[in-house]
Scaffold this motif. Structure first.
Motif, PDB file in Angstrom:
ATOM      1  N   ALA A  16       0.555  -1.475   0.246  1.00  0.00           N
ATOM      2  CA  ALA A  16       0.300   0.169  -0.317  1.00  0.00           C
ATOM      3  C   ALA A  16       0.497   1.330  -0.111  1.00  0.00           C
ATOM      4  N   GLN A  17       2.210   1.253   0.588  1.00  0.00           N
ATOM      5  CA  GLN A  17       2.962   3.054   0.675  1.00  0.00           C
ATOM      6  C   GLN A  17       3.570   2.819  -0.638  1.00  0.00           C
ATOM      7  N   ALA A  18       4.268   1.193  -1.273  1.00  0.00           N
ATOM      8  CA  ALA A  18       4.614   1.726  -2.643  1.00  0.00           C
ATOM      9  C   ALA A  18       3.608   2.109  -3.421  1.00  0.00           C
ATOM     10  N   ARG A  19       1.901   2.519  -3.526  1.00  0.00           N
ATOM     11  CA  ARG A  19       1.797   2.863  -4.128  1.00  0.00           C
ATOM     12  C   ARG A  19       1.111   4.366  -4.802  1.00  0.00           C
ATOM     13  N   ASP A  20       1.484   4.551  -3.175  1.00  0.00           N
ATOM     14  CA  ASP A  20       1.586   6.177  -3.157  1.00  0.00           C
ATOM     15  C   ASP A  20       3.422   6.854  -3.718  1.00  0.00           C
ATOM     16  N   VAL A  21       4.038   6.316  -4.008  1.00  0.00           N
ATOM     17  CA  VAL A  21       5.711   6.026  -4.768  1.00  0.00           C
ATOM     18  C   VAL A  21       5.697   6.806  -5.769  1.00  0.00           C
ATOM     19  N   GLU A  22       6.133   8.142  -6.457  1.00  0.00           N
ATOM     20  CA  GLU A  22       6.170   7.874  -8.651  1.00  0.00           C
ATOM     21  C   GLU A  22       7.009   7.270  -8.390  1.00  0.00           C
ATOM     22  N   SER A  23       8.611   7.431  -7.198  1.00  0.00           N
ATOM     23  CA  SER A  23      10.205   7.381  -8.399  1.00  0.00           C
ATOM     24  C   SER A  23       9.899   5.283  -8.363  1.00  0.00           C
ATOM     25  N   PRO A  24      10.025   5.059 -10.048  1.00  0.00           N
ATOM     26  CA  PRO A  24      10.090   3.791  -9.641  1.00  0.00           C
ATOM     27  C   PRO A  24      11.455   2.974  -9.272  1.00  0.00           C
ATOM     28  N   ALA A  25      12.623   3.654  -8.717  1.00  0.00           N
ATOM     29  CA  ALA A  25      13.532   3.866  -7.890  1.00  0.00           C
ATOM     30  C   ALA A  25      13.139   2.917  -6.671  1.00  0.00           C
ATOM     31  N   VAL A  26      12.412   3.630  -6.333  1.00  0.00           N
ATOM     32  CA  VAL A  26      11.880   3.395  -4.563  1.00  0.00           C
ATOM     33  C   VAL A  26      11.303   2.382  -5.043  1.00  0.00           C
ATOM     34  N   GLU A  27      10.013   2.717  -5.502  1.00  0.00           N
ATOM     35  CA  GLU A  27       9.048   1.000  -6.118  1.00  0.00           C
ATOM     36  C   GLU A  27       9.650  -0.306  -5.778  1.00  0.00           C
ATOM     37  N   ASP A  28      10.602  -0.086  -6.600  1.00  0.00           N
ATOM     38  CA  ASP A  28      11.604  -1.016  -6.813  1.00  0.00           C
ATOM     39  C   ASP A  28      12.325  -2.046  -5.486  1.00  0.00           C
TER      40      ASP A  28
END
Length: 485
Positions: A313-325
């Motif tokens: 759920a936290q990753a859905r609010d992240v816009e950076s692809p690197a942070v999402e990875d």
């Protein structure tokens, strides 16, 4: 006649029997000496015959003397009329001879009776001592009279009983030892019938030892302890007539004695009720602990899934692809640990993991989460279980290496294969993750988080780490399956 030894074939007991035989021979010689003249007569009759002869001799002698005096008195009657004093003297002589003859006859009778009584008393003492030895009192002694003609025989009997008491176990002593046993003892003949039972067996079955004699052994158990051939130990249940049943462990062995009947067995039954109760209590305790451990693993798995869901759920609010990875990689690590706890919750063995099945599920999750339809996979794993302390770091290593290959070895939709192998042999496990991708460029730098985790987890496994960059990337981890050794 004599007490029996437990092992009558031992040298000491053979010597004791020889001495006893010598004593019997000596008794026979004493009787034989008295019986040479009249072999068909008893000693009592011989003594009576001798006394009767002496009394008869006294009577005959007195009678002859009296008759002689009477003839003299009759023949000299004409002369005795003129000498009344001489006639009175002959008359008193007749009475004196009769009195002496009667006294001698009575004295011979009394002497004979006294001789019989005294001799019988001496023999009775010896007979009583021999009877005590026969009934098991091997320490019986005879009081020796120095003036007794049977003194040497009494001394020989005392020496024999002393030797028997020192070298032989009496029957009463042996029975006392058997009755003091806490175990149930049965002596069984070849037909399976009880010949002897100790006090513990009689008490356990609620019957006397004499009442048990002759009964079939299998009547007292739920199963025949003698059903299986040979010697050994069998577990069965004792079934007394009155009282609760109890589990027993019956051991059997052949009775090997020179005078033992062929096929005689000694059966000893040990009450294992307390042991069975302790085993049942321990089993229930283990079941309770297993249920508790499964519940713990189930809750840990649920908590890890909750954490993974929070990260997702936290990753859905992240816009950076690197942070999402980074969030995705962390979710994969949490998922690999949750998978181990899920398998522990479902398996019967809470201390070991079937690592081949775990690897199959882990690869399914990784390939499904990364959506890599263009990348193939192979898995070759031995059916070697690992402990929990080894399965968790090994699973994290596979997670890191496979994730690294899926993300970096095949860029821009390039196809390829990721191969995972796990082999265990002679106490050493070898875990290999290989891909046929772009080689060193897909491995990442030595300072990357993934490689640092892999090296740290390898040290935790007390293993070695090696890489091969020919035709892609091959990483091999070797570690002992039993690190405590």
């Amino acid at each position: 006649m004599y007490g029996r030894c437990v092992h009558f074939s031992c040298p000491g007991c053979r010597s004791t029997r020889m001495r006893a035989d010598q004593l019997c021979c000596r008794l026979n010689r004493i009787v034989a000496v008295q019986s040479n003249s009249f072999p068909d007569m008893s000693l009592r009759r011989k003594i009576l015959l001798v006394v009767f002869g002496l009394a008869l001799g006294a009577v005959v002698t007195g009678g002859v003397a009296g008759l002689t005096l009477w003839y003299v008195r009759v023949g000299a009657a004409p002369f005795l009329a003129e000498a009344p004093q001489l006639d009175a003297l002959l008359y008193r002589g007749l009475w004196l001879v009769g009195a002496v003859t009667g006294a001698l006859a009575l004295g011979a009778a009394l002497a004979g009776r006294w001789l019989l009584v005294s001799f019988r008393q001496s023999l009775q003492v010896l007979q009583d001592a021999v009877e005590q030895v026969r009934t098991g009192r091997l320490d019986a002694q005879v009081s020796v009279n120095p003036d007794d003609e049977l003194r040497r025989l009494a001394q020989a009997l005392n020496r024999m009983t002393t030797t028997l008491s020192q070298q032989t176990v009496s029957r009463s002593y042996l029975q006392a030892v058997l009755d003091s046993m806490a175990e149930l003892l049965f002596v069984v003949d070849a037909d399976g019938r009880v010949r002897r039972a100790n006090a513990a067996a009689a008490q356990a079955l609620g019957r006397s030892a004499s009442a048990l004699r002759g009964t079939a052994l299998d009547d007292h158990f739920d199963a025949d302890p003698l059903a299986s051939s040979g010697e050994g130990t069998v577990e069965c249940t004792l079934t007394p007539t009155d009282g609760p049943e109890r589990p027993v462990l019956v051991s059997r062995s052949a009775l090997e004695r020179a005078d033992a009947t062929q096929g005689t067995l000694v059966c000893v039954a040990q009450d294992i009720s307390e042991r069975k109760a302790a085993e049942e209590k321990l089993r229930r305790s283990l079941e309770e602990k297993e249920v508790l451990l499964r519940e713990i693993h189930h809750r840990v798995k649920n908590n890890l899934q909750v954490i993974s869901s929070l990260l997702n759920a936290q990753a859905r609010d992240v816009e950076s692809p690197a942070v999402e990875d980074r969030f995705t990689e962390t979710q994969d690590r949490i998922r690999s640990m949750a998978s181990i706890h899920e398998q522990l919750y479902q398996t019967d063995d809470l201390s070991r993991i079937e690592f081949d099945a775990y690897l199959e599920g882990l690869l399914d999750d990784l390939f499904r989460s990364h959506r890599t339809a263009h990348i193939g996979r192979t898995l070759e794993a031995d059916a070697q279980p690992l402990s929990v302390d080894q399965a968790i770091p090994a699973g994290l290593i596979v997670n890191e290496l496979v994730t690294n290959a899926l993300e970096h070895a095949f860029p821009e939709g390039r196809s390829g294969t990721v191969a995972v192998t796990f082999h265990a042999d002679e106490g050493t496990a070898r875990l290999t993750v290989a891909d046929d991708g772009r080689g060193a460029d897909g491995l990442g730098g030595n300072g990357s988080l993934g490689l640092r985790l892999v090296r740290g987890l390898t040290r935790q496994l007390r293993g070695t780490f090696s890489t091969d960059l020919d035709d892609g990337v091959t990483v091999t981890i070797a570690f002992p399956t039993n690190p405590s050794s």
